[in-house]
Design an enzyme around this catalytic site. Structure first.
Site, PDB file in Angstrom:
ATOM      1  N   ARG A  73      -1.834   9.217   9.201  1.00  0.00           N
ATOM      2  CA  ARG A  73      -1.755   7.776   9.454  1.00  0.00           C
ATOM      3  C   ARG A  73      -1.225   7.023   8.245  1.00  0.00           C
ATOM      4  NH1 ARG A  73      -5.440   3.440   8.450  1.00  0.00           N
ATOM      5  NH2 ARG A  73      -6.937   4.925   7.595  1.00  0.00           N
ATOM      6  N   HIS A 120      -9.119  10.111   2.732  1.00  0.00           N
ATOM      7  CA  HIS A 120      -8.678   9.040   1.850  1.00  0.00           C
ATOM      8  C   HIS A 120      -8.732   9.562   0.427  1.00  0.00           C
ATOM      9  CE1 HIS A 120      -8.345   5.187  -0.155  1.00  0.00           C
ATOM     10  NE2 HIS A 120      -8.106   4.612   1.013  1.00  0.00           N
ATOM     11  N   ARG A 149      -0.976   9.298   2.013  1.00  0.00           N
ATOM     12  CA  ARG A 149      -2.352   9.674   1.709  1.00  0.00           C
ATOM     13  C   ARG A 149      -2.576  11.179   1.672  1.00  0.00           C
ATOM     14  NH1 ARG A 149      -5.970   5.378   5.238  1.00  0.00           N
ATOM     15  NH2 ARG A 149      -5.778   3.659   3.760  1.00  0.00           N
ATOM     16  N   GLU A 156       0.840  -1.193   0.000  1.00  0.00           N
ATOM     17  CA  GLU A 156       0.000   0.000   0.000  1.00  0.00           C
ATOM     18  C   GLU A 156       0.876   1.244   0.000  1.00  0.00           C
ATOM     19  OE1 GLU A 156      -4.056  -1.765   2.067  1.00  0.00           O
ATOM     20  OE2 GLU A 156      -2.923  -0.216   3.129  1.00  0.00           O
ATOM     21  N   HIS A 184     -11.814  10.057   6.154  1.00  0.00           N
ATOM     22  CA  HIS A 184     -11.691   8.616   6.364  1.00  0.00           C
ATOM     23  C   HIS A 184     -11.240   8.243   7.774  1.00  0.00           C
ATOM     24  CE1 HIS A 184     -11.098   4.456   5.294  1.00  0.00           C
ATOM     25  NE2 HIS A 184      -9.802   4.505   5.509  1.00  0.00           N
TER      26      HIS A 184
END
Length: 509
Positions: free
Chosen positions: A371, A228, A270, A116, A336
């Site tokens: 995060r 997100h 992100r 990811e 998100h």
């Protein structure tokens, strides 16, 4: 009012997502779990697509996972939290396997690990490609239902925390009932649903944050709200926005505009990808995720059909007439995850004696200003376990069952569009000030307004751009920057002391 004498002295867990169930299963004594709906429903953990990040691959180690976490956190991670929680990743995977979680395997032994964005290694353990949260939760729910010491109250939430003199003595429920206890565990999720078009369940409005703040607990990092990058850009009628997992870009999908041109690096953290999309949209472009296999986009592109690799997401797209195997997917950023929350130590202890918090409602400092993908399920499981272990070693006090006077119930209006405009992905002083001025007078009687006001005030105080908090009126700094201070506060310390409930008559519970 009725006191639930049967549960007097039992730990009360407010929330039934992964953090709450982890705490319940690791406790060694009877406990009560408050679930806002039927167990397993309406929990953000059930919706998690990507999986659980842990350094278990042959080419990986905990030091690399820590480094990636700290880099994504943009100078604001608490290193001790990173060391403890990331270091517990391998043991968390081992326990979950023992508990029956069917992580997808590659061959007969090794787990299949996804890559990811902002991870330097493939380290995301998943279930069926994109059903990870549901797969993990189903295994834990089965264990909870098989336990004779865990009582689940469906359709019940926490309304208020009774904490005279800074010590928890009990909790009020939305049913009007009171449970006298010295052990309250908040595990009731974040505040994403305060925004319009978030990916969060509708129940994630920060009710745990409001209850903790009104009781006098210290909060931290409230300004950091993560968007997100790739929510499905479709009309949902005001409901939750479907999510296109980070793992889709990790598998090779690329971001393009209406001309088919790429405009950013899809595998950045992100916050950077979300800002790039937001800016491109402000310039009048539409944004799509091209997840068709064999596209040859500069070496990117899925190696197999989307519907085979991500069947759950394919079904979500199909509900809106989109076939990702043949079509590009319209996407936009959406709220998100909230990095801020009730400030805790690594035992999950809050500043109020008898109050613990774990999962998204808590702030350990692991995530810093942004995060790292799939660290949230890891933190939820590990910190739920840490809270339980701490309580297992705590005294089992006796309780009187007299009822204290209950504070007034607080209303909960909707301010989603105002939150989007004032404290959205791209911020500036004028919008934050207007939002603060609107919400502050309402915060004394409205939980949504209180949480929104705390986010806005913290965002006003942080005059730099960092991580998920991006100020258009602050310098767009690049390169290495020194760490900045984390903002921790109580209501009194940010001028919202009138929002604390006034109890007319208190008795020791």
């Amino acid at each position: 009012m009725m006191t639930l004498t049967r549960f007097a002295g039992w730990p009360v867990i407010a929330g039934a997502g992964l953090a709450g169930l982890s705490a319940a299963l690791h406790l060694d004594r009877p406990c009560v779990v408050l679930s806002p709906s039927a167990l397993g429903e309406d929990a953000a953990s059930m919706l998690a697509q990507g999986g659980l990040a842990a350094a278990i691959g042959n080419d990986d180690d905990v030091a690399l996972h820590m480094r990636d976490t700290i880099e994504a956190g943009d100078g604001l991670c608490d290193r001790s939290a990173v060391e403890a929680i990331i270091g517990a990743g391998p043991s968390a995977i081992s326990t979950l396997l023992d508990w029956g979680v069917a992580f997808t395997r590659k061959g007969e032994s090794d787990l299949d690990l996804h890559l990811e964005a902002a991870h330097s290694r493939a380290r995301i353990a998943h279930v069926s490609g994109d059903s990870s949260g549901a797969g993990i939760m189903q295994a834990l729910i089965a264990r909870v239902k098989a336990s004779t010491r865990i009582v689940v109250l469906d359709g019940v939430t926490l309304d208020h925390i009774h904490a005279p003199e800074g010590r928890v003595r009990g909790v009020w429920l939305n049913t009007g009932q009171f449970i006298p206890t010295n052990h309250c565990i908040l595990a009731c999720g974040g505040a994403g649903a305060l925004y319009a078009g978030a990916t969060s369940p509708a129940s994630n409005t920060g009710r745990g944050l409001a209850a903790a703040a009104r009781a006098g607990a210290r909060l931290a990092d409230m300004e950091f709200v993560q968007f997100h990058p790739t929510a499905l850009d479709v009309e949902t009628g005001g409901g939750r926005s479907p999510l296109i997992s980070e793992a889709v870009r990790g598998a090779g999908a690329v971001l393009v505009d209406e001309t088919g041109a790429r405009f950013t690096d899809e595998l950045q953290p992100r916050d950077r990808v979300s800002r790039a999309i937001a800016r491109h949209r402000l310039e009048g472009h539409s944004v799509f995720l091209d997840a068709r296999s064999g596209r040859g986009m500069g070496g990117r592109g899925l190696k197999q059909a989307f519907s085979r690799q991500f069947p759950g997401i394919a079904r979500s797209c199909a509900a809106y007439g989109i076939d990702p195997d043949r079509m590009t997917i319209p996407v936009r950023p959406a709220v998100h995850y909230h990095m801020g929350g009730v400030a805790t130590d690594l035992h999950g202890r809050a500043s109020l004696s008898g109050l613990w918090a774990c999962g998204e409602v808590a702030c350990t400092g692991l995530h810093g200003a942004n995060r790292l993908a799939s660290n949230s399920l890891l933190e939820a499981f590990v910190m739920g376990r840490a809270v339980a272990w701490d309580i297992n070693n705590a005294a089992r006090d006796r309780h009187s069952c007299q009822d204290p006077t209950r504070p007034e119930r607080f209303s909960a209006a909707s301010f989603g569009l105002r939150m989007d405009r004032g404290a959205g992905i791209l911020r500036e002083r004028e919008g934050l000030s207007a939002l603060t001025e609107y919400l502050t007078p309402l915060a004394t009687r409205d939980d949504h307004a209180l949480v929104g006001a705390m986010i806005a005030r913290a965002a006003l105080k942080r005059t730099e751009s960092r991580g998920s908090h991006w100020r258009l009126d602050a310098p767009d700094e690049t390169g290495d920057r020194p760490p900045s201070e984390r903002f921790r506060f109580t209501l009194a310390e940010i001028g919202l002391e009138q929002a604390a409930p006034q109890e007319r008559s208190l008795v020791d519970a």
